[in-house]
Design an enzyme around this catalytic site. Structure first.
Site, PDB file in Angstrom:
ATOM      1  N   ASP A   1       0.874  -1.174   0.000  1.00 25.16           N
ATOM      2  CA  ASP A   1       0.000   0.000   0.000  1.00 25.16           C
ATOM      3  C   ASP A   1       0.913   1.226   0.000  1.00 25.16           C
ATOM      4  OD1 ASP A   1      -2.101   1.737   0.030  1.00 25.16           O
ATOM      5  OD2 ASP A   1      -3.108   0.841   1.766  1.00 25.16           O
TER       6      ASP A   1
HETATM    7  C1  BGC Z   1      -5.073   3.195   0.070  1.00 22.48           C
HETATM    8  C2  BGC Z   1      -5.231   2.101  -0.973  1.00 22.48           C
HETATM    9  C3  BGC Z   1      -5.176   2.723  -2.349  1.00 22.48           C
HETATM   10  C4  BGC Z   1      -3.869   3.472  -2.496  1.00 22.48           C
HETATM   11  C5  BGC Z   1      -3.698   4.105  -3.864  1.00 22.48           C
HETATM   12  C6  BGC Z   1      -3.848   4.063  -0.186  1.00 22.48           C
HETATM   13  O1  BGC Z   1      -3.846   5.149   0.672  1.00 22.48           O
HETATM   14  O2  BGC Z   1      -4.993   2.622   1.350  1.00 22.48           O
HETATM   15  O3  BGC Z   1      -6.444   1.421  -0.784  1.00 22.48           O
HETATM   16  O4  BGC Z   1      -5.335   1.738  -3.328  1.00 22.48           O
HETATM   17  O5  BGC Z   1      -3.822   4.500  -1.522  1.00 22.48           O
HETATM   18  O6  BGC Z   1      -4.566   5.151  -4.053  1.00 22.48           O
END
Ligand code: BGC
Length: 771
Positions: free
Chosen positions: A274
């Protein structure tokens, strides 16, 4: 296209007689050769996203061929010398992201589909697969390779801010719905990315919190859904979560990402982190976290340094590079797919409208208040009627072309609404937005979206006047939540005082004139209902139903669609009834980041173990407001002919469901199993399978079939690190909900079933398991 690459590759090979570094380009069948020919810098670059723009510099992006625009969430690195294209990653999960192109002023919208919780409440894997197909198609046609979805963390607490993206408190349902979504997406030859692996159960301090969970609860509750999804749908990618789990960050956890995910479950895709900045890159790569998103130069430098200083082996890097290349050769960018920028948004809007209606849950319908009859004029109350929530906030927010609110939905169906209310609410909303801008410089939430606006009080005179004017009152109660914050109990889980007063004033005034009051819940998560549910005539849990929301709600209110959603999470009487509330950040995030030692902020002890949701309420017979699996219909269903037959490796169950009412409708049936005594202590019963009928006409019936294996029945015995199903008599229950069992059968397991697992992911602190 892959065939073409193979042919070109073969030609190159036969012309030169050997493959030299100049002519070598990536093909499906030469991945080992490519890895051998890559420099360490190239390898390391492939493991780090090329997204310096997110952290303040565009250099790398500008040097790379302009294959796609930057308005999606992430990219993998391009290596032109070896024919390795960049690939693009876009959020999810309720639809793709908006795409803009540098050479065009046009905005490329994506369809805002219903949120994950609503989709799960349809209990319809076929429908979810169709939505996955549509989302995958939009991803493909906008030139993106992977959608960062589905979100599939377990609803440990109703207060988790991101529950709207997730499916359920139950892992089997979560896994099956996720698998359907992934199959749908990947049928377009684009990738899905189930997330967040694992135990991203709270948003409070989500990047640092150490989730301490027993091995049993991990295996049975938090990992089970991922296990099912991996085995049943083979996702191309998985996203490791931000949090720590029993010590290390999940992104640095070899036991999680390699021993369990790959060795035990057979996952053969890539794991991406993530979105986070520099962590221990050597630990991440060694653990099997193949790709670091969004990526920054510091991570590249750090990896190079770790190799030079012998903290990371090239062999570890090569494993991840190979997996990256195996991923890349599957992507549309590698295939050279010519995307159209023109998916069929009209057809998808229709799908959004219909699917939303199927996952809405009719919680109450006294005296057939719904579908609406003899209604021409509606008094439409509640800010959210006019400022409707199609989805939640954060990365899961789809930038959709429009949102149909309740008023538009009613008007589209040729209902009149009392004009003075519309004017009043719209002026109030404008005023509140202006006030927010004045007070805070913006009216926006964490990720730029609007926040809830506090409900507008209305005078009793106005309400009495409205009751005379209109045939029915509809009160939309809205809640907005999302990434970065958990919800509060006051004024969020619980109704505010203004909302409570309004509801009783509406009911007094309208009931005095023998007119009905309908509550529509436009929410992303569970709200308190026990204290007020006796007041209105009907309650429709509409969730956040996507861009066509107002139309979908009105389709249900009118009976154009017969609601067939059922709850995939318990509606408790109070939030404190959930055992998880004893160790959840009830007051949200307070204080500085980065310190240690604050319970529920820096570490969270899952004291309740496996006692999540109905597993707890049903076992201890604790009353709830609406139980797991509950949902009404405009028609009725009778069940008969229940059969359970052993298959040698489990059992096959079936039951006939008949539409015994007067309107066409669908019914979902839940199969719960109670285990024999003598084995591990287990919940009174657990969901093991489910099925849904097609649209049954009155009088029509359908046989539903459920398959359950002995492994599906197993619990995780920590003392022998094995999955175990005790021998003996299993009671198989066919439920319309967990509290409404309509058929019973038995299954005899003559010999104990066991399956050995690895002794991994041990909690680092002691857990007080439930009293
Ligand atoms: C989130 C993810 C997301 C990623 C990209 C993160 O802050 O937890 O779910 O896919 O950002 O946007």
């Amino acid at each position: 296209m892959q065939v073409r690459n193979l042919i070109v590759g073969a030609l190159l090979f036969s012309c030169t007689g050997h493959v030299n570094a100049q002519s070598l380009t990536l093909r499906v069948d030469n991945i080992d050769q490519i890895v051998d020919s890559m420099t360490l810098e190239e390898k390391v670059n492939l493991l780090v996203g090329r997204n310096d723009y997110l952290f303040g510099g565009y250099e790398k992006l500008d040097k790379a061929p302009r294959v796609m625009d930057s308005s999606i969430s992430g990219f993998t690195q391009v290596i032109p010398r070896l024919g390795i294209p960049a690939t693009g990653l876009a959020d999810g999960p309720a639809g793709a992201v908006v795409v803009t192109r540098p050479d065009s002023k046009k905005n490329y919208y994506a369809t805002g589909f219903p949120i994950g919780s609503l989709l799960a409440c349809s209990w319809n894997t076929g429908l979810v697969e169709t939505i996955g197909q549509a989302i995958g198609n939009e991803i493909l046609e906008y030139g993106v390779d992977v959608v960062l979805a589905p979100g599939m963390n377990i609803h440990r607490s109703p207060l988790c801010g991101r529950n709207y993206e997730y499916f359920s408190e139950d892992p089997v349902l979560t896994g099956k719905i996720a698998a359907a979504y992934i199959r749908g997406v990947q049928s377009n030859s684009v990738g899905a990315c189930p997330k967040h692996f694992a135990v991203n159960s709270q948003e409070t301090n989500r990047t640092e919190v150490n989730e301490i969970v027993s091995q049993r609860a991990l295996r049975e509750i938090y990992l089970k859904g991922f296990e099912i999804a991996v085995k049943e749908s083979h996702p191309w990618t998985i996203m490791s979560s931000y949090n720590r789990l029993n010590g290390p960050y999940t992104q640095e956890n070899y036991e999680l990402l390699t021993t369990v995910l790959r060795d035990e479950w057979g996952f053969d895709g890539i794991v991406m982190s993530d979105w986070i900045r520099l962590r221990n890159t050597a630990a991440q790569i060694h653990a099997g976290n193949d790709h670091l998103q969004p990526g920054e130069q510091k991570q590249v430098d750090d990896l190079l340094d770790k190799v030079k200083t012998n903290q990371l082996s090239v062999a570890d890097i090569d494993i991840c590079v190979k997996r990256m290349l195996n991923y890349i050769v599957k992507t549309p960018h590698f295939r050279g797919y010519k995307y159209s920028d023109n998916p069929n948004l009209k057809a998808h809007a229709l799908l959004a409208r219909q699917s939303a209606a199927e996952g809405m849950v009719l919680l109450k319908n006294d005296n057939g208040a719904l579908p609406l009859r003899n209604v021409k004029k509606v008094a439409l109350f509640g800010c959210t009627s006019y400022n409707f929530w199609a989805g939640g906030t954060g990365s899961g927010n789809v930038v959709k072309p429009y949102v149909v609110n309740m008023q538009q939905g009613l008007n589209n169906a040729e209902f009149e609404t009392t004009g003075n209310l519309e004017e009043l609410y719209n002026k109030y909303l404008d005023y509140q937005r202006a006030k927010n801008r004045c007070d805070h410089g913006k009216s926006q939430g964490y990720y730029g979206e609007e926040k809830d606006i506090l409900e507008m009080p209305i005078s009793k005179d106005c309400i009495v006047y409205q009751a005379k004017e209109a045939d029915v009152a509809i009160f939309t109660i809205g809640r907005q939540a999302g990434e970065g914050n958990d919800r509060t109990i006051e004024n969020d889980f619980n109704l505010s005082e203004v909302e409570q007063n309004l509801l009783s004033d509406f009911c007094n005034a309208f009931h005095a004139l023998d007119k009905k009051v309908i509550v529509v819940l436009n929410v992303g998560g569970v709200v308190e209902t026990a204290s007020w549910k006796s007041l209105p005539d009907a309650i429709l849990l509409a969730w956040q139903p996507g861009q066509e929301g107002g139309n979908s709600v009105v389709d249900v209110l009118l009976g154009k669609e017969n609601p067939s959603g059922k709850l995939t999470m318990t509606f408790p009487i109070t939030v404190m009834d959930h055992p998880s509330s004893r160790s959840f950040p009830l007051n949200g995030y307070k204080g500085q980041r980065g310190s240690a030692g604050r319970e529920n902020i820096d570490y969270t002890l899952h004291k309740e173990g496996i006692n999540i949701g109905y597993r707890y309420f049903n076992t201890v017979n604790r009353p709830v407001s609406y139980p797991f699996g509950y949902g009404l219909s405009y028609t009725e269903f009778s069940y008969d002919n229940s059969v359970v037959k052993a298959t040698g490796e489990g059992f096959k169950a079936s039951i006939r469901v008949k539409n015994s009412g007067k309107m066409a409708g669908r019914e979902s049936v839940q199969l719960y199993v109670s285990a024999p005594a003598g084995g591990l202590e287990k919940p009174a019963c657990e969901l093991k399978a489910f099925a849904k009928t097609k649209l049954l006409q009155p009088g029509e019936s359908e046989m539903l079939i459920f398959n359950v294996s002995d492994y599906d029945l197993a619990s995780f015995d920590e003392s022998i690190q094995s999955w175990v199903s005790a021998k003996g008599k299993y009671i198989v229950k066919f439920g319309a909900s967990i509290e409404d069992i309509r058929g019973i059968g038995t299954y005899w397991l003559s010999k104990e079933f066991t399956k050995k697992a690895n002794n991994v992911l041990k909690p680092t602190m002691s857990l007080n398991e439930p009293e």
